[in-house]
Design an enzyme around this catalytic site. Structure first.
Site, mmCIF file in Angstrom:
data_model
loop_
_atom_site.group_PDB
_atom_site.id
_atom_site.type_symbol
_atom_site.label_atom_id
_atom_site.label_comp_id
_atom_site.label_asym_id
_atom_site.label_seq_id
_atom_site.Cartn_x
_atom_site.Cartn_y
_atom_site.Cartn_z
ATOM 1 N N ASN A 35 0.833 -1.205 0.000
ATOM 2 C CA ASN A 35 0.000 0.000 0.000
ATOM 3 C C ASN A 35 0.871 1.259 0.000
ATOM 4 O O ASN A 35 0.372 2.353 0.241
ATOM 5 C CB ASN A 35 -0.951 0.018 1.209
ATOM 6 C CG ASN A 35 -0.203 0.071 2.517
ATOM 7 O OD1 ASN A 35 1.016 -0.085 2.547
ATOM 8 N ND2 ASN A 35 -0.916 0.283 3.604
ATOM 9 N N PHE A 84 6.408 -9.503 4.456
ATOM 10 C CA PHE A 84 7.270 -8.397 4.891
ATOM 11 C C PHE A 84 6.463 -7.234 5.445
ATOM 12 O O PHE A 84 6.979 -6.455 6.235
ATOM 13 C CB PHE A 84 8.064 -7.827 3.698
ATOM 14 C CG PHE A 84 9.069 -8.760 3.104
ATOM 15 C CD1 PHE A 84 10.272 -8.989 3.735
ATOM 16 C CD2 PHE A 84 8.818 -9.411 1.906
ATOM 17 C CE1 PHE A 84 11.221 -9.840 3.187
ATOM 18 C CE2 PHE A 84 9.751 -10.266 1.349
ATOM 19 C CZ PHE A 84 10.959 -10.476 1.988
ATOM 20 N N SER A 128 12.998 -10.761 13.458
ATOM 21 C CA SER A 128 14.163 -9.904 13.721
ATOM 22 C C SER A 128 14.971 -10.454 14.881
ATOM 23 O O SER A 128 14.429 -11.080 15.813
ATOM 24 C CB SER A 128 13.655 -8.506 14.071
ATOM 25 O OG SER A 128 14.680 -7.741 14.634
ATOM 26 N N TYR A 155 7.520 -2.148 18.557
ATOM 27 C CA TYR A 155 7.919 -2.772 17.285
ATOM 28 C C TYR A 155 8.488 -4.172 17.551
ATOM 29 O O TYR A 155 8.073 -5.155 16.939
ATOM 30 C CB TYR A 155 8.971 -1.914 16.562
ATOM 31 C CG TYR A 155 9.805 -2.732 15.614
ATOM 32 C CD1 TYR A 155 9.290 -3.151 14.396
ATOM 33 C CD2 TYR A 155 11.099 -3.155 15.965
ATOM 34 C CE1 TYR A 155 10.046 -3.950 13.545
ATOM 35 C CE2 TYR A 155 11.843 -3.950 15.122
ATOM 36 C CZ TYR A 155 11.320 -4.348 13.919
ATOM 37 O OH TYR A 155 12.051 -5.155 13.092
ATOM 38 N N LYS A 159 7.112 -8.348 16.634
ATOM 39 C CA LYS A 159 7.833 -9.487 16.043
ATOM 40 C C LYS A 159 7.726 -10.716 16.943
ATOM 41 O O LYS A 159 7.476 -11.827 16.494
ATOM 42 C CB LYS A 159 9.311 -9.128 15.792
ATOM 43 C CG LYS A 159 9.504 -8.061 14.736
ATOM 44 C CD LYS A 159 8.993 -8.523 13.368
ATOM 45 C CE LYS A 159 9.002 -7.448 12.326
ATOM 46 N NZ LYS A 159 8.281 -7.788 11.096
ATOM 47 N N TYR A 184 16.143 -11.620 11.041
ATOM 48 C CA TYR A 184 17.166 -10.826 10.354
ATOM 49 C C TYR A 184 18.050 -10.107 11.362
ATOM 50 O O TYR A 184 17.555 -9.554 12.337
ATOM 51 C CB TYR A 184 16.537 -9.711 9.499
ATOM 52 C CG TYR A 184 15.459 -10.104 8.547
ATOM 53 C CD1 TYR A 184 15.408 -11.366 7.968
ATOM 54 C CD2 TYR A 184 14.484 -9.171 8.192
ATOM 55 C CE1 TYR A 184 14.392 -11.689 7.071
ATOM 56 C CE2 TYR A 184 13.474 -9.490 7.303
ATOM 57 C CZ TYR A 184 13.430 -10.758 6.750
ATOM 58 O OH TYR A 184 12.426 -11.056 5.868
#
Ligand code: UD1
Length: 347
Positions: A35, A84, A128, A155, A159, A184
């Protein structure tokens, strides 16, 4: 021969776009959903120039069930998804926790719901290293069995909670949902073509874009957040991984899910994606100079609240089980980041 279609949510974002390119190189067909909440439509052109055709793209918000479901109606033969699409700014998440929980979690719930309608829903999830917090010294480098720590930001918690939601769903919908969660470390660099790369909005929060913007003259100097940490040179240590290497790991994860499904043990697997090498902030400045010839001005400032002192990956599980390795030399990676910065600034 029809190609296997892979949904890529957030496919015009930094890691998403590089992954779309690697998927197409590997013979998959990416179905991008985005988006543009933190990306630009131009990224689609960059991807098209690299892969030689326009990628399949749908503009939709994954947190909006109706519009997201429409993608599945238009593309009923989606075999797997790489998820993602999420907000990712640590500081902003502290200011707007509800936005982060709503966007990151509702998108994931919608995705699981829609993928669960398949006979087998295969999902690769962007997680993450933040889930490890600051590991104990004896747990460095961190492997996947290292204890998880309470998140230090909303944040980070999205995860952590997303991994838990996925785990619960794999248990409840045994065999129907199979997941690989990729943790990651710090992705950096840009595609060698300089047609896609990182596009931070406003002042970059992450180290590498701040360095390249300073090198390009957009910023006066880099603020190094602290030189009094318990590390060899006093600055923080991270595991910086080339975004193209990271993107390739998604293809390996997907191959594994599609080959093995539904036999992924327990329905969910976790992999650290890093190089296995820790680099400090001050070392990074030296490496950047070596790679590009540009000495970036800097000053030492206060520590950044919430920063982890040092963390780097033990990537051996991914090396062995995914048959993947991050092996691009750091000089090459930094040169790619600089090439990209020069390209977008017209230098
Ligand atoms: C953080 C999160 C990571 C998240 C990422 C998203 C942790 C441990 N990591 O990464 O999960 O995906 O943000 O953006 O929470 N630095 C400077 N000056 C700067 C910028 C950074 O010195 O102007 C230093 C930082 O102190 C840190 C290193 O550079 O030591 C890397 O920082 P950054 O790129 O922001 O990544 P993380 O904080 O590791």
């Amino acid at each position: 021969m029809t190609k296997t279609k892979v949904l890529v949510t957030g496919g015009t974002g930094y890691i998403g776009a590089h992954t779309v390119v690697e998927l197409e190189n590997a013979g998959y067909e990416a179905v991008i959903v985005d988006n543009f909440s933190n990306s630009s439509r131009d990224v689609l052109d960059g991807i098209a120039r690299i892969i030689g055709r326009n990628p399949l793209f749908f503009e939709a918000d994954c947190a909006d069930y109706e519009s997201f479901a429409r993608v599945f109606e238009l593309c009923p033969d989606i075999s797997a998804a790489i998820h993602f699409a999420a907000y990712k700014a640590v500081g902003e998440s502290v200011e707007k926790p509800l936005d982060y929980y709503r966007n990151n979690l509702v998108s994931l719930l919608n995705l699981i719901d829609l993928m669960g309608r398949n006979e087998r829903g295969s999902i690769v999830f962007s997680s993450s290293c933040t889930v490890y917090g600051q590991p104990e010294r004896e747990n460095l480098p961190v492997n996947e069995t290292s204890p998880l720590q309470p998140a230090t930001s909303p944040y980070g918690n999205t995860k952590r909670v997303s991994e838990e939601i996925l785990r619960d769903c794999t248990i409840s919908y045994k065999g129907k949902i199979n997941v690989i969660a990729l943790r990651y470390f710090n992705p950096i660099g840009a595609h060698p073509s300089a047609l896609i790369g990182e596009l931070p909005r406003g002042v970059p929060q992450n180290l590498l874009p701040y360095i390249t913007q300073t090198a390009a003259g957009l910023r006066e100097r880099l603020n190094v957040f602290g030189n009094d940490y318990n590390t060899p040179d006093g600055s923080c240590i991270r595991d910086y991984i080339y975004v193209c290497d990271l993107a390739k790991a998604h293809v390996s994860a997907l191959d594994r899910l599609l080959d093995k499904s539904p036999e992924i043990p327990g329905g969910i697997e976790y992999y650290n994606l890093g190089t296995g090498v820790g680099i400090s902030v001050l070392q990074m400045l030296e490496l950047f100079k070596k790679a590009t010839g540009v000495a970036v001005p800097y000053r030492i400032v206060e520590r950044r609240p919430g920063d982890v002192e040092q963390v780097w990956a033990d990537p051996s599980k991914a090396n062995i089980e995914l048959g993947w390795k991050a092996d691009t030399p750091i000089e090459e990676v930094l040169a790619s980041a600089w090439r990209w910065e020069k390209k977008i600034r017209g230098i």
